[in-house]
Write an enzyme that holds these catalytic residues in place. Structure first.
Site, short mmCIF file in Angstrom:
data_model
loop_
_atom_site.label_atom_id
_atom_site.label_comp_id
_atom_site.label_asym_id
_atom_site.label_seq_id
_atom_site.Cartn_x
_atom_site.Cartn_y
_atom_site.Cartn_z
N TRP A 238 0.85 -1.19 -0.06
CA TRP A 238 -0.07 -0.12 0.08
C TRP A 238 0.92 1.33 0.13
O TRP A 238 0.36 2.17 -0.29
CB TRP A 238 -0.75 0.02 1.14
CG TRP A 238 -0.43 -0.23 2.41
CD1 TRP A 238 -0.02 -1.40 3.42
CD2 TRP A 238 0.41 0.75 3.42
NE1 TRP A 238 0.53 -1.48 4.48
CE2 TRP A 238 0.89 -0.22 4.31
CE3 TRP A 238 0.83 2.15 3.24
CZ2 TRP A 238 1.82 0.55 5.40
CZ3 TRP A 238 1.53 2.79 4.09
CH2 TRP A 238 2.12 2.11 5.28
N ASN A 239 2.16 1.30 0.27
CA ASN A 239 2.90 2.45 0.58
C ASN A 239 3.26 3.42 -0.62
O ASN A 239 3.60 4.49 -0.65
CB ASN A 239 4.18 2.04 1.80
CG ASN A 239 4.86 1.17 0.97
OD1 ASN A 239 4.76 0.42 0.33
ND2 ASN A 239 6.11 0.98 1.71
N ARG B 206 6.89 -1.04 -11.09
CA ARG B 206 8.36 -1.90 -10.98
C ARG B 206 8.07 -3.27 -11.31
O ARG B 206 9.18 -3.98 -11.96
CB ARG B 206 8.75 -1.63 -9.61
CG ARG B 206 10.10 -1.85 -9.57
CD ARG B 206 10.73 -0.93 -8.41
NE ARG B 206 10.55 -1.74 -7.21
CZ ARG B 206 10.68 -1.42 -5.80
NH1 ARG B 206 11.49 -0.16 -5.71
NH2 ARG B 206 10.81 -2.02 -4.76
N PRO C 38 -3.44 -5.89 -5.47
CA PRO C 38 -3.12 -4.72 -4.95
C PRO C 38 -3.36 -4.72 -3.48
O PRO C 38 -4.27 -5.49 -3.01
CB PRO C 38 -3.64 -3.64 -5.64
CG PRO C 38 -4.74 -4.26 -6.17
CD PRO C 38 -4.67 -5.54 -6.59
N ALA C 39 -2.74 -3.97 -2.70
CA ALA C 39 -3.15 -3.97 -1.11
C ALA C 39 -4.68 -3.28 -0.92
O ALA C 39 -4.91 -2.59 -1.74
CB ALA C 39 -2.16 -2.90 -0.52
N GLY D 195 6.55 -6.72 0.66
CA GLY D 195 5.85 -6.51 1.72
C GLY D 195 6.66 -6.77 2.85
O GLY D 195 7.70 -7.07 2.88
N SER D 196 6.00 -7.36 3.99
CA SER D 196 6.51 -7.85 5.43
C SER D 196 7.33 -9.24 5.03
O SER D 196 7.06 -9.90 4.26
CB SER D 196 5.54 -7.87 6.16
OG SER D 196 4.67 -9.10 6.21
N GLU E 216 10.83 -8.80 -2.35
CA GLU E 216 11.35 -7.55 -1.81
C GLU E 216 10.47 -7.26 -0.51
O GLU E 216 9.24 -6.90 -0.21
CB GLU E 216 10.91 -6.58 -2.70
CG GLU E 216 11.91 -5.25 -2.58
CD GLU E 216 11.05 -4.29 -1.55
OE1 GLU E 216 11.62 -4.19 -0.12
OE2 GLU E 216 10.40 -3.31 -2.04
N ARG F 47 10.69 10.25 3.71
CA ARG F 47 9.88 9.62 2.61
C ARG F 47 8.59 8.91 2.77
O ARG F 47 8.80 8.14 3.72
CB ARG F 47 10.83 9.19 1.57
CG ARG F 47 10.23 8.67 0.25
CD ARG F 47 11.46 8.01 -0.62
NE ARG F 47 10.77 7.94 -2.16
CZ ARG F 47 11.17 7.08 -3.00
NH1 ARG F 47 12.38 6.30 -2.38
NH2 ARG F 47 10.79 6.81 -4.06
N CYS G 225 10.27 0.63 3.31
CA CYS G 225 11.08 -0.43 3.49
C CYS G 225 12.56 0.29 3.42
O CYS G 225 13.57 -0.14 3.89
CB CYS G 225 10.95 -1.70 2.74
SG CYS G 225 10.99 -1.16 0.88
N GLU H 172 11.69 -3.16 12.29
CA GLU H 172 11.29 -2.23 11.44
C GLU H 172 10.07 -1.39 11.87
O GLU H 172 9.14 -2.03 12.35
CB GLU H 172 10.78 -2.83 10.15
CG GLU H 172 10.56 -1.75 9.08
CD GLU H 172 10.26 -2.57 7.64
OE1 GLU H 172 10.54 -1.94 6.75
OE2 GLU H 172 9.85 -3.63 7.71
N GLU I 183 14.80 -5.43 -8.70
CA GLU I 183 13.63 -4.89 -9.47
C GLU I 183 14.32 -3.60 -10.03
O GLU I 183 15.18 -2.94 -9.34
CB GLU I 183 12.56 -4.33 -8.76
CG GLU I 183 11.71 -5.99 -8.27
CD GLU I 183 10.42 -5.64 -7.48
OE1 GLU I 183 9.59 -6.23 -7.72
OE2 GLU I 183 10.34 -4.84 -6.75
#
Length: 489
Positions: A162-163, A171, A187-188, A240-241, A262, A290, A296, A393, A470
């Site tokens: 989502w970010n 990408r 998508p999220a 994601g996580s 990723e 940012r 991440c 994180e 990527e």
């Protein structure tokens, strides 16, 4: 310039809200919908279709069928589709930026930056598509010739976060299109509108039916797992996580899928005594703020050499404390809300835990009253080593500062993490910069730079931050298989 309610409504009305399967927009099988929330107000912006397991299967069927013909489409034609998509996104940059601000919360200026960055993947991979090649050579011992060629991996499942609603889509989608792969994109749940708008652009750019399929769902695991275990799928890519990525990799083992992961990060930000503090503070603001810290790549652990620690912390805290919070559509806003209430509460708990453990608040340290999921930009000093702000994180605008004495100590602190996505280092010594870059355990290094992401460069990490790359020349290889042909002569 801020946006009016009328402009917001016009953009929202222009976005499709159905599933995109086999080149058709349609409702989910059960007719259910998912509300999309404005994190700055808590109000519902729109509702999108809620896919079932059967809808997910239909999307994969469409991708599988389209793969038979799409893989044979000449590279130049695939390139032209991506180029047209790039031009359409650029032409509608204001609309995409507003849409991201509404559903994700980032300020309009920052959303506009993401549109530019995200569009660049479409242009970059439009140029990479015609450059897919192989090689021809003689057998070193004679008697035959060795021919290698590239072929598309096949249908891909893409699960995006989502970010960065646009850039995380382009990408993945752009190299897949360039390589000749078909896709199912999930998508999220929090930010599906940008991806649906992008699907509309790619359809308009001439992408054939079934090449891109978009499935929105409130039950991602239930709908996606059958696809991951389906033999028709050949690749899984996820951003994601780390925890979710680990589960997906386990599921992907059934079909031995090609995977690109990723995952999380906990980026260290090193400031040495010989650093240019103006550059370091500017870099710290870029690396930390940012996306309100919801990235991440965000700098999460600030390690500053003792000789400049007090001055750096003071300047950094002054800058962080001066940022204006608010709804991203308003003039002058520099910090938007976090994605939801759970994210805001988690950040607040971590800060409180650190303060209870002895940390000193230099700026921020609280959530303001009122609507929306806001948290003040925060700088902390004297943070205990076991604080979750350092060991895990943190997706939020919080910067814990820790003092170190030697380069060896700094590297030890920086590398003492399960993550290894990106690291930042500020020093005016070229030899130290190269030495530290070689020793830092990360897939990317920002050397005297707070932002390094670039469509022309490989993005990815090591350790628990995942695998695969990527962007750059490496990005398209994730969607290609190598085939060898032996030819007797």
């Amino acid at each position: 310039m801020g946006m009016t309610p009328e402009q917001e409504q016009n953009v929202l009305k222009s976005v499709p809200t159905q599933l995109f399967i086999g080149g058709r927009w349609r409702d989910g099988e059960n007719g259910g919908t998912i509300p999309v929330e404005d994190p700055a107000t808590g109000e519902t912006l729109a509702s999108v279709a809620d896919a079932t397991v059967a809808d997910g299967g239909a999307a994969l069927t469409a991708a599988h069928e389209a793969q038979k013909t799409w893989r044979k489409v000449p590279a130049r034609e695939r390139a032209e589709i991506l180029r047209r998509a790039f031009e359409l996104v650029v032409a509608r940059a204001d609309e995409f930026a507003l849409l991201m601000t509404l559903e994700m919360g980032k300020p309009l200026a920052e959303a506009a930056g993401e549109v530019k960055y995200g569009a660049e993947f479409l242009r970059w991979f439009s140029e990479e598509a015609p450059r897919i090649g192989g090689r021809y050579s003689e057998n070193p011992v004679g008697g035959s010739r060795l021919l290698t060629m590239k072929a598309p991996v096949g249908p891909c499942l893409m699960i995006t976060p989502w970010n960065f609603p646009l850039a995380m889509g382009t990408r993945k989608i752009a190299p897949a299109v360039a390589a000749g792969c078909t896709m199912v994109v999930k998508p999220a749940t929090q930010t599906p509108l940008t991806m649906l708008a992008l699907a509309g652009v790619l359809e308009e750019a001439g992408l054939p039916p079934g090449v891109l399929n978009v499935v929105t769902s409130s039950t991602t695991g239930r709908v996606m797992e059958p696809l991951i275990r389906d033999p028709r799928l050949r690749k899984l890519t996820f951003t994601g996580s780390t925890a979710v990525g680990q589960r997906l990799v386990e599921q992907s083992a059934t079909q031995l899928l090609r995977t690109s992961m990723e995952l999380g990060g906990n980026a260290p930000f090193l400031v040495f005594d010989d650093a240019d503090l103006d550059k370091a503070v500017e870099g710290a603001m870029a690396a930390k703020m940012r996306n309100m810290g919801e990235a991440c790549t965000a700098a999460n652990r600030f390690y500053v050499q003792r000789g400049v620690a007090a001055e750096f912390s003071r300047r950094f805290a002054d800058r962080m404390g001066s940022l204006r919070m608010g709804r991203g559509t308003e003039d002058g806003v520099q910090v938007g809300p976090l994605i939801d209430g759970g994210a805001r509460d988690d950040v607040a708990r971590r800060v409180q835990e650190a303060v209870s453990g002895g940390a000193t608040v230099l700026a921020g340290g609280e959530a303001p009253e009122g609507a929306g999921y806001f948290y003040a930009p925060t700088v902390l000093a004297d943070v205990p080593a076991d604080a979750r702000l350092l060991t895990e994180e943190t997706f939020g605008p919080v910067a814990p500062v820790v003092t170190f004495d030697t380069e060896e100590e700094a590297l030890g602190l920086a590398n003492a993490s399960e993550y290894g996505l990106i690291a930042y280092a500020f020093t005016e010594s070229l030899s130290r910069g190269l030495r530290v870059s070689e020793e830092l355990e990360a897939g990317m290094i920002g050397l005297n730079a707070g932002v390094v992401s670039n469509a022309a460069a490989p993005f990815g990490g090591v350790k628990a931050s995942g695998f695969g790359r990527e962007g750059g020349a490496e990005g398209i290889e994730e969607y290609l298989e190598t085939k060898f042909v032996g030819i007797p002569v």
